[in-house]
Structure formats: structure tokens, C-alpha cells
Design an enzyme around this catalytic site. Structure first.
Site, PDB file in Angstrom:
ATOM      1  CE  LYS A 200     -18.647   3.236  -9.394  1.00  0.00           C
ATOM      2  NZ  LYS A 200     -19.260   2.259  -8.436  1.00  0.00           N
TER       3      LYS A 200
ATOM      4  N   GLY B 211     -22.921   0.461 -11.506  1.00  0.00           N
ATOM      5  CA  GLY B 211     -23.266   0.329 -12.994  1.00  0.00           C
ATOM      6  C   GLY B 211     -24.502  -0.027 -13.173  1.00  0.00           C
ATOM      7  CG  ASN B 212     -27.081  -1.712 -10.058  1.00  0.00           C
ATOM      8  OD1 ASN B 212     -26.231  -1.052  -9.740  1.00  0.00           O
ATOM      9  ND2 ASN B 212     -28.015  -2.356  -9.456  1.00  0.00           N
TER      10      ASN B 212
ATOM     11  CE  LYS C 139     -19.027  -2.888  -6.703  1.00  0.00           C
ATOM     12  NZ  LYS C 139     -18.907  -1.811  -7.548  1.00  0.00           N
TER      13      LYS C 139
ATOM     14  CE  LYS D 278     -13.018  -0.098 -14.223  1.00  0.00           C
ATOM     15  NZ  LYS D 278     -13.622  -0.196 -12.836  1.00  0.00           N
TER      16      LYS D 278
END
Length: 325
Positions: A218, A11-12, A280, A131
Site C-alpha cells: 500500500k 492498518g491501525n 514505509k 506479503k
């Protein structure tokens, strides 16, 4: 033969937590991230980029809500909003990447592919939405939207007294058009796919593709795609240089190398945060379980320096841990 790698942009890479989200900010962040990854192109990798859409799709939903209240414009369902974000973000990444490639005198085609991700409509995630999407709100704002729209909100632990909307996040079953992604990537085109985890769909009893009111994780969808296209390596980019056990605690431990059994052990023990690092690590683990050579979790600025990043493999040699670098 060139190595094929899937890179899941965190996201960053697009939007930082302290930013308002202007397109200028997002383009600058995207360009900086891609500059840190251009070495892979120079080394001859074939690449597939994926990306998230949490803040962006939430903002699209809020714009829909404002348009309905102000002008009576009918709201669009969540799958259409995911598609909107996938197209817009994909275009931005593609354009920024073309500019970075030209700056470095590199000639590669770039293709953004609208991507559908199949989910199971009976997934228990639909009964337990977790989410987070959209911006952080006050409790009063969250309560108003809950009463008006039936949207579900949960407290955001990263902010003080803040709340974010939560939606279902079912497990990805397969990524559609993966053959198109693979054939283009292996031919040298840099492909941008599975934006926001892909547009969630399912196939009904008549064989028709139907929309699903959800947002797919994602990293899990990227891992699924990486396995389907038989990628050699899978990179998960985030905002920390390594995976840590007990992150932020006094007994915090940096984990530079993880094999399959150790990764499973840590996940079962709840060592990683469920709302942050655990998905992740699960995505990285799933990739190597399905035959991938190596998964690496790190921040984009550190990827070129192979002394950084947590490397996850099926097995490693205790006497020669750096053999997978």
C-alpha cells in the site's frame, strides 16, 4: 494554489491488532482517524486518501474457502478479493468522512475510485511471497490450508506461535487512471484511491489488461500515485510517532529529520525492519526522489502537532531543521 497531499492510512487506522474486526470497530477506528486529519481540510489542502487491506482481504479469502467447503460456491481469485476489499473499505471511509465533514460544517465532495495498479509479471517477488494477509493461525490450521489449497504460510513474529498466509508483493509500476485522481483532487474533491495498494494487473503482449495473483504494498503504491499526480506532500500514517533507528533495542534512536543520503544509508544498513518500517521509508524516499517536497511518517493523532513525525526531504539546513515543518 492549494497544496495537494496523499495520505496513506495505516492498518491501525481501520483495525487494531486486539480487535476481532467487526464493522462497528472498523467504523469507530476510521472515524477517529479522520477526526485527527480534519485540520488538513480546514487548512485548505486538496487530499487523496489511500489505505491498506491486509486483514480484510485475508478474511475475504477465508470466507471464500468456507463457502466452497460448505456450499460448493466457486472461489474467487486474489485480484477479485482485492477489488472486493477496495470497494468495501472505500465505501466505509467515504461514509465516515462525509459524516466527519458535516460535523465540522465543511463542504467537500468525496469520491471512492476503484484503482488498478500495474505490475511486472516477471517481478522476482512472485518467486518469493512475503506479503502477509489475513488473520493469525495456528500451525495446524496453516498446515491444513497449505495441504488443501497450496497456500503459503510464514511465522508471524508479532504473535507467539502464530502463522499468516503470504502472497507475492511485486513493485508497483504505475497507477492507472491517475489523471482522474489528480483532476478531481485538484478541483477540491477528496479522493479515496489505491485501496489495498490497488488491484494488481499487467498488460499482455496483445495489449490486454490481465489480472495478477498478488497484493501490492500500500505504501509503495501510494508513493507511486503521489508522484504521478505531482503531489506536494506525502504522509505515511502508522502506529508510532517517529521513525526510529534500531527500534526496540537498547540503542534505539529517534529520527525526526532525514535527508536523502542519510535515508539511503540507513536503508542499506538494514536499520529499519523489512516487514514493518522499511517499506514505509522506501515509499517516502521514492516520493522525494521523484520531485515531492516532503514525506512525513507518523501516527494520525500526532500529525497536527508538527513537533512530531519524521520528515524526509532531499536536503535540509543543519542550522534550521524546522524549515520543513
Amino acid at each position: 494554489m492549494s497544496k495537494l497531499a496523499v495520505i496513506a492510512l495505516g492498518g491501525n487506522a481501520l483495525l487494531r491488532s486486539n480487535q476481532s474486526g467487526t464493522i462497528e470497530e472498523q467504523e469507530a477506528n476510521t472515524t477517529e482517524t479522520l477526526e485527527n486529519l480534519i485540520f488538513l481540510v480546514k487548512e485548505g489542502y486538496n487530499l487523496v486518501f489511500t489505505h491498506g487491506n491486509g486483514p480484510q482481504v485475508g478474511n475475504i479469502l477465508l470466507r471464500n474457502d468456507a463457502g466452497e467447503q460448505q456450499y460448493g460456491i466457486p472461489q474467487m481469485p486474489l485480484d477479485i478479493c482485492v477489488a472486493d476489499s477496495q470497494g468495501g473499505i472505500g465505501y466505509m471511509i467515504e461514509r465516515c468522512l462525509l459524516n466527519v465533514l458535516r460535523k465540522h460544517n465543511l463542504n467537500r465532495n468525496v469520491l471512492t475510485l476503484m484503482t488498478l495498479t500495474e505490475v511486472n509479471p516477471e517481478d522476482p517477488a512472485f518467486q518469493n511471497p512475503i506479503k502477509r494477509i489475513g488473520k493469525v493461525m495456528t500451525k495446524e490450521e496453516a498446515d491444513r490450508l497449505n495441504a488443501a489449497k497450496g497456500w503459503i504460510f510464514k511465522e508471524d513474529k508479532k504473535s507467539k506461535n502464530g502463522y499468516r498466509r503470504v502472497v507475492a508483493s511485486p513493485e508497483p509500476q504505475s497507477v492507472m487512471n491517475c489523471e482522474v485522481v489528480e483532476s478531481n483532487a485538484r478541483a477540491g474533491t477528496i479522493v479515496i484511491a489505491v485501496g489495498g495498494g490497488g488491484i494488481p494487473v499487467y498488460t499482455d503482449e496483445e495489449g490486454l489488461v490481465r489480472p495478477s495473483e498478488a497484493v501490492v504494498d500500500k505504501d509503495l503504491a501510494s508513493s507511486k500515485l503521489a508522484s504521478q499526480i505531482k503531489a506536494d506532500e506525502f504522509y505515511v500514517l502508522t502506529d508510532v510517532p517517529f521513525v526510529y533507528a534500531n527500534f526496540g533495542e537498547k540503542n534505539e534512536e529517534r529520527l525526526e529529520f532525514l535527508n536523502h543520503s542519510d535515508t539511503l544509508k540507513y536503508l542499506k544498513e538494514g536499520t529499519f525492519g523489512e516487514g514493518s518500517m522499511a517499506p514505509k521509508v522506501k515509499a517516502a524516499l521514492s516520493f522525494i526522489e521523484k520531485g515531492g517536497r516532503q514525506s512525513i511518517i507518523t501516527e494520525s493523532k500526532k500529525l497536527e502537532d508538527k513537533s512530531y513525525g519524521t520528515k524526509i526531504t532531499m536536503e535540509y539546513d543543519e542550522k534550521d531543521l524546522h524549515k520543513y515543518d
